[in-house]
Design a protein around this motif. Structure first.
Motif, PDB file in Angstrom:
ATOM      1  N   ASN A  94     -13.130  -1.291  10.444  1.00 41.00           N
ATOM      2  CA  ASN A  94     -14.032  -2.436  10.305  1.00 41.00           C
ATOM      3  C   ASN A  94     -15.259  -2.090   9.459  1.00 41.00           C
ATOM      4  O   ASN A  94     -16.389  -2.405   9.818  1.00 41.00           O
ATOM      5  N   THR A  95     -15.019  -1.412   8.357  1.00 43.08           N
ATOM      6  CA  THR A  95     -16.115  -1.055   7.459  1.00 43.08           C
ATOM      7  C   THR A  95     -15.599  -0.867   6.042  1.00 43.08           C
ATOM      8  O   THR A  95     -14.505  -0.351   5.857  1.00 43.08           O
ATOM      9  N   PRO A  96     -16.361  -1.291   5.054  1.00 42.49           N
ATOM     10  CA  PRO A  96     -15.969  -0.986   3.670  1.00 42.49           C
ATOM     11  C   PRO A  96     -16.180   0.509   3.391  1.00 42.49           C
ATOM     12  O   PRO A  96     -17.132   1.103   3.880  1.00 42.49           O
ATOM     13  N   LEU A  97     -15.273   1.094   2.657  1.00 46.40           N
ATOM     14  CA  LEU A  97     -15.357   2.527   2.371  1.00 46.40           C
ATOM     15  C   LEU A  97     -15.528   2.824   0.894  1.00 46.40           C
ATOM     16  O   LEU A  97     -15.752   3.960   0.522  1.00 46.40           O
ATOM     17  N   GLY A  98     -15.426   1.819   0.064  1.00 47.62           N
ATOM     18  CA  GLY A  98     -15.447   2.027  -1.372  1.00 47.62           C
ATOM     19  C   GLY A  98     -16.803   2.424  -1.922  1.00 47.62           C
ATOM     20  O   GLY A  98     -17.800   2.497  -1.196  1.00 47.62           O
ATOM     21  N   PRO A  99     -16.839   2.688  -3.215  1.00 45.42           N
ATOM     22  CA  PRO A  99     -18.085   3.055  -3.881  1.00 45.42           C
ATOM     23  C   PRO A  99     -19.169   2.013  -3.641  1.00 45.42           C
ATOM     24  O   PRO A  99     -18.883   0.823  -3.547  1.00 45.42           O
ATOM     25  N   GLY A 100     -20.386   2.466  -3.507  1.00 44.90           N
ATOM     26  CA  GLY A 100     -21.500   1.555  -3.235  1.00 44.90           C
ATOM     27  C   GLY A 100     -21.745   1.369  -1.751  1.00 44.90           C
ATOM     28  O   GLY A 100     -22.704   0.733  -1.340  1.00 44.90           O
ATOM     29  N   THR A 101     -20.871   1.936  -0.924  1.00 46.05           N
ATOM     30  CA  THR A 101     -21.014   1.856   0.518  1.00 46.05           C
ATOM     31  C   THR A 101     -21.352   3.242   1.035  1.00 46.05           C
ATOM     32  O   THR A 101     -20.749   4.217   0.622  1.00 46.05           O
TER      33      THR A 101
END
Length: 132
Positions: A94-101
């Motif tokens: 339940n969390t974004p993992l991509g760049p910028g995070t």
């Protein structure tokens, strides 16, 4: 006898190989990559590493259904993460993992759901629990 389905690529030809993302950094994952795509892979790896360092790679693997060996290869820059793996991790955690995070900033869904504050540490019940 069923007819063969058409593949998106010629099944008689091998897929092109790519250098693993770690080859684009002098010291993976601490130093930025020279290649923009590899840099995105490095940032993803750092976010996955933050979660596995906190909760354990095998615990994250069990909770998400992504093999610990795949997580390790992504974190170590030995493999490019595919979209299915990233989607499964982001959905389950339940969390974004991509760049910028930055999963360490406490402003991700996983941190909120688990009661984790980045400077205060985890609440007593904030580890992944796969026994329920």
């Amino acid at each position: 006898h069923r007819p063969l389905r058409h593949a998106a690529y010629d099944p008689g030809m091998s897929r092109p190989t790519r250098e693993p993302p770690r080859t684009f950094s002098r010291r993976w994952p601490e130093i930025e990559c020279e290649d923009h795509l590899a840099e995105k892979a490095r940032l993803l790896a750092l976010n996955i590493k933050a979660i596995t360092d906190r909760d354990g790679i095998r615990t994250v693997a069990r909770a998400t259904g992504v093999a610990h060996s795949i997580l390790s290869r992504i974190i170590n820059g030995e493999a490019w993460a595919d979209t299915h793996t990233v989607a499964r991790l982001e959905h389950t955690l339940n969390t974004p993992l991509g760049p910028g995070t930055n999963v360490n900033d406490g402003d991700c869904g996983f941190c909120r759901d688990m009661g984790i504050h980045p400077t205060l540490g985890a609440s007593p019940s904030a580890s992944l629990n796969t026994s329920s």
